[in-house]
Motif scaffolding. Structure first.
Motif, PDB file in Angstrom:
ATOM      1  N   PRO A 158      31.307 -89.182 -56.229  1.00 15.81           N
ATOM      2  CA  PRO A 158      31.593 -89.343 -57.659  1.00 15.81           C
ATOM      3  C   PRO A 158      30.617 -90.302 -58.327  1.00 15.81           C
ATOM      4  N   ALA A 159      30.282 -90.013 -59.564  1.00 18.15           N
ATOM      5  CA  ALA A 159      29.352 -90.863 -60.309  1.00 18.15           C
ATOM      6  C   ALA A 159      29.918 -92.265 -60.491  1.00 18.15           C
ATOM      7  N   GLU A 160      31.252 -92.395 -60.468  1.00 18.89           N
ATOM      8  CA  GLU A 160      31.885 -93.709 -60.654  1.00 18.89           C
ATOM      9  C   GLU A 160      31.574 -94.659 -59.491  1.00 18.89           C
ATOM     10  N   ALA A 161      31.186 -94.098 -58.346  1.00 14.11           N
ATOM     11  CA  ALA A 161      30.867 -94.927 -57.177  1.00 14.11           C
ATOM     12  C   ALA A 161      29.441 -95.440 -57.302  1.00 14.11           C
ATOM     13  N   ASP A 162      29.188 -96.193 -58.353  1.00 16.25           N
ATOM     14  CA  ASP A 162      27.834 -96.637 -58.669  1.00 16.25           C
ATOM     15  C   ASP A 162      27.571 -98.082 -58.265  1.00 16.25           C
ATOM     16  N   GLY A 163      28.494 -98.655 -57.500  1.00 19.01           N
ATOM     17  CA  GLY A 163      28.322-100.038 -57.067  1.00 19.01           C
ATOM     18  C   GLY A 163      28.956-101.053 -57.995  1.00 19.01           C
ATOM     19  N   LYS A 164      29.539-100.596 -59.100  1.00 12.63           N
ATOM     20  CA  LYS A 164      30.151-101.516 -60.062  1.00 12.63           C
ATOM     21  C   LYS A 164      31.672-101.582 -59.893  1.00 12.63           C
ATOM     22  N   ARG A 165      32.286-100.443 -59.555  1.00 15.43           N
ATOM     23  CA  ARG A 165      33.742-100.475 -59.371  1.00 15.43           C
ATOM     24  C   ARG A 165      34.067-101.001 -57.974  1.00 15.43           C
ATOM     25  N   PHE A 166      35.283-101.498 -57.818  1.00 11.24           N
ATOM     26  CA  PHE A 166      35.720-102.042 -56.534  1.00 11.24           C
ATOM     27  C   PHE A 166      36.261-100.929 -55.641  1.00 11.24           C
ATOM     28  N   GLY A 167      35.935-101.000 -54.339  1.00  6.94           N
ATOM     29  CA  GLY A 167      36.523-100.083 -53.370  1.00  6.94           C
ATOM     30  C   GLY A 167      35.563 -99.114 -52.726  1.00  6.94           C
ATOM     31  N   ASP A 168      34.282 -99.170 -53.079  1.00  5.05           N
ATOM     32  CA  ASP A 168      33.279 -98.294 -52.467  1.00  5.05           C
ATOM     33  C   ASP A 168      32.531 -99.077 -51.388  1.00  5.05           C
ATOM     34  N   TRP A 169      32.480 -98.513 -50.192  1.00  7.70           N
ATOM     35  CA  TRP A 169      31.913 -99.201 -49.035  1.00  7.70           C
ATOM     36  C   TRP A 169      30.672 -98.489 -48.509  1.00  7.70           C
ATOM     37  N   GLU A 170      29.818 -99.239 -47.841  1.00 12.46           N
ATOM     38  CA  GLU A 170      28.689 -98.695 -47.089  1.00 12.46           C
ATOM     39  C   GLU A 170      28.779 -99.220 -45.665  1.00 12.46           C
ATOM     40  N   MET A 171      28.330 -98.409 -44.699  1.00 10.20           N
ATOM     41  CA  MET A 171      28.334 -98.884 -43.315  1.00 10.20           C
ATOM     42  C   MET A 171      27.036 -98.505 -42.609  1.00 10.20           C
ATOM     43  N   ASP A 172      26.701 -99.325 -41.603  1.00 10.00           N
ATOM     44  CA  ASP A 172      25.449 -99.136 -40.871  1.00 10.00           C
ATOM     45  C   ASP A 172      25.577 -99.844 -39.525  1.00 10.00           C
ATOM     46  N   LEU A 173      24.532 -99.727 -38.702  1.00 13.15           N
ATOM     47  CA  LEU A 173      24.494-100.410 -37.415  1.00 13.15           C
ATOM     48  C   LEU A 173      23.267-101.308 -37.330  1.00 13.15           C
ATOM     49  N   ILE A 174      23.398-102.397 -36.608  1.00 15.90           N
ATOM     50  CA  ILE A 174      22.265-103.186 -36.132  1.00 15.90           C
ATOM     51  C   ILE A 174      22.181-102.920 -34.639  1.00 15.90           C
ATOM     52  N   VAL A 175      21.048-102.409 -34.181  1.00 10.80           N
ATOM     53  CA  VAL A 175      20.925-101.913 -32.806  1.00 10.80           C
ATOM     54  C   VAL A 175      19.756-102.600 -32.108  1.00 10.80           C
ATOM     55  N   ASP A 176      19.900-102.895 -30.813  1.00 12.43           N
ATOM     56  CA  ASP A 176      18.774-103.432 -30.042  1.00 12.43           C
ATOM     57  C   ASP A 176      18.138-102.320 -29.210  1.00 12.43           C
ATOM     58  N   LYS A 177      17.131-102.645 -28.416  1.00 17.34           N
ATOM     59  CA  LYS A 177      16.370-101.631 -27.683  1.00 17.34           C
ATOM     60  C   LYS A 177      17.198-100.941 -26.603  1.00 17.34           C
ATOM     61  N   ASP A 178      18.289-101.551 -26.202  1.00 13.84           N
ATOM     62  CA  ASP A 178      19.160-100.955 -25.184  1.00 13.84           C
ATOM     63  C   ASP A 178      20.370-100.264 -25.791  1.00 13.84           C
TER      64      ASP A 178
END
Length: 317
Positions: A158-178
Motif C-alpha cells: 500500500p502507498a500508505e506504507a511510506d515510512g511515515k505511518r506507524f506499524g510498517d516493519w523491515e527485516m534483514d540479516l547480518i551474516v558472517d562468512k560461516d
C-alpha cells in the motif's frame, strides 16, 4: 589567502584619513588592496561616519567572535560532546540536536572540527564512517524470478506504507562468512530496532519462528506490513503472516536494498559494534541486547532528536 587587518594597519588608515589621503594611497602604504581599505572604513566607522582606529579595532574583534566557527566552546561542553561520541557513538548532528534542547548551542560543523583536530584519531574511530565517505551509484535492475513461493512484490505494498505511518516493519540479516546470522527488524516510522541471534543460521523455519517471537508482543492493528529481500531464508513468509494475524510480507526488487533503507542503514550502525569479519557465533545474547538498547536510545534528526525507544512506546502507552 585573506588576512585580517592589524591594529597598526587600522592606525595607519586613521592617520591617512586625517591627512585627507585617498583610499588608494592608504592601501599602498599598508600593502593591501584599495577595496580592503574601503570595506574597513565602511564596516567599522562610528554611527556619525567617523573612523576612529581604536574603536574600529574593538568593533572588528567583536564581529570576529560572533562569526560562525569562532565562538569559544566551554571546556565542559567539549567534554560532553567527546563523551557522547566515545560512549554512545552519536553523530555530530545528533549531539548538536540534543544539546540544543538543553539550551546549549553548538553546530555539528564545530563538532566535526573537534573530530578532525583530534590527533589521536580516537574520536574518528567512534564515528560511523570513521570520517571516510564513499558514495556508490544506485543501479536499478529488474526483479529476477525466485524460488520463494507466493512471493508478493513491494510494488503491491500500500502507498500508505511510506515510512511515515506507524506499524510498517523491515527485516534483514547480518551474516558472517560461516552463515552465522543475526536477525534485525526496524519499525520504519520510529527506527525502533529489534535484534536476535539465530541459533540455526539462515534456515527459513527457525527464522520465521524468531520473527514471530519478536513481533508477537505487538501483534494487532498496529502491526501492518513487513518488507524484506529475496533471500531464501525468508521463504516461510506465509507462516509468519499466518501466526501474526495475517500481516502481509512484501519482497523488494532484486539488487534494490535501498527499498528497505531503514534496516540497511541500521545494520551499518550495528557494524560499529560487530565489524565485518567477526564470528557471529562468538557474540553473546547479552551483547546483542546491549547493542539494541544503545541504538534505540540514539537521538534521530527525523524524530526531532527524540529517541526510537521513546517514540515507539508512545504508541503502546
Amino acid at each position: 589567502m585573506y588576512k585580517h587587518l592589524t591594529r597598526e594597519q587600522r592606525y595607519a588608515i586613521y592617520l591617512g584619513l586625517q591627512k585627507h589621503e585617498t583610499n588608494k594611497a592608504i592601501a599602498q602604504a599598508i600593502k593591501v588592496s584599495e577595496s580592503t581599505v574601503s570595506r574597513e572604513i565602511k564596516r567599522n566607522s562610528t554611527k556619525n561616519g567617523k573612523y576612529v582606529w581604536i574603536q574600529a579595532d574593538e568593533r572588528a574583534k567583536r564581529k570576529k567572535c560572533r562569526a560562525p566557527g569562532n565562538r569559544a566552546v566551554k571546556p565542559e561542553v567539549r567534554w560532553q560532546v567527546e563523551q557522547l561520541i566515545k560512549d554512545e557513538q552519536w553523530s555530530p548532528k545528533q549531539i548538536a540536536g540534543v544539546l540544543a534542547k538543553d539550551g546549549i548551542r553548538i553546530s555539528h560543523e564545530t563538532i566535526y572540527k573537534f573530530i578532525r583536530e583530534d590527533e589521536t584519531g580516537e574520536l574518528a574511530r567512534h564515528c560511523r564512517h570513521k570520517m571516510k565517505y564513499k558514495r556508490k551509484a544506485r543501479k536499478r535492475k529488474e526483479t529476477k524470478a525466485t524460488n520463494i513461493r507466493n512471493r508478493v512484490s513491494i510494488h503491491e505494498r500500500p502507498a500508505e506504507a511510506d515510512g511515515k505511518r506507524f506499524g510498517d516493519w523491515e527485516m534483514d540479516l547480518i551474516v558472517d562468512k560461516d552463515n552465522h546470522a543475526i536477525l534485525t527488524m526496524i519499525e520504519r516510522s520510529t527506527n525502533f530496532l529489534l535484534m536476535s541471534k539465530l541459533k540455526y543460521g539462515k534456515k527459513a523455519m527457525p527464522l520465521a519462528k524468531t520473527v514471530w517471537k519478536l513481533l508477537l508482543p505487538y501483534k494487532g492493528d498496529k502491526l501492518l506490513t513487513i518488507t524484506t529481500d529475496n533471500g531464501s531464508e525468508f521463504a516461510e513468509h506465509e507462516w509468519i503472516s499466518k501466526h501474526l494475524g495475517g500481516v502481509p510480507v512484501y519482497f523488494t526488487d532484486s539488487y534494490s536494498s535501498w527499498q528497505k533503507g531503514a534496516v540497511e542503514n541500521t545494520n551499518k550502525l550495528i557494524r560499529q559494534y560487530i565489524p565485518k569479519g567477526t564470528n557471529i557465533n562468538t557474540i553473546t545474547d547479552s551483547l546483542i541486547t546491549k547493542i539494541q538498547k544503545k541504538i534505540n536510545r540514539r537521538p534521530r534528526e527525523k524524530l526531532n532528536f527524540s529517541t526510537p525507544v521513546k517514540e515507539f512506546f508512545k504508541h503502546y502507552s
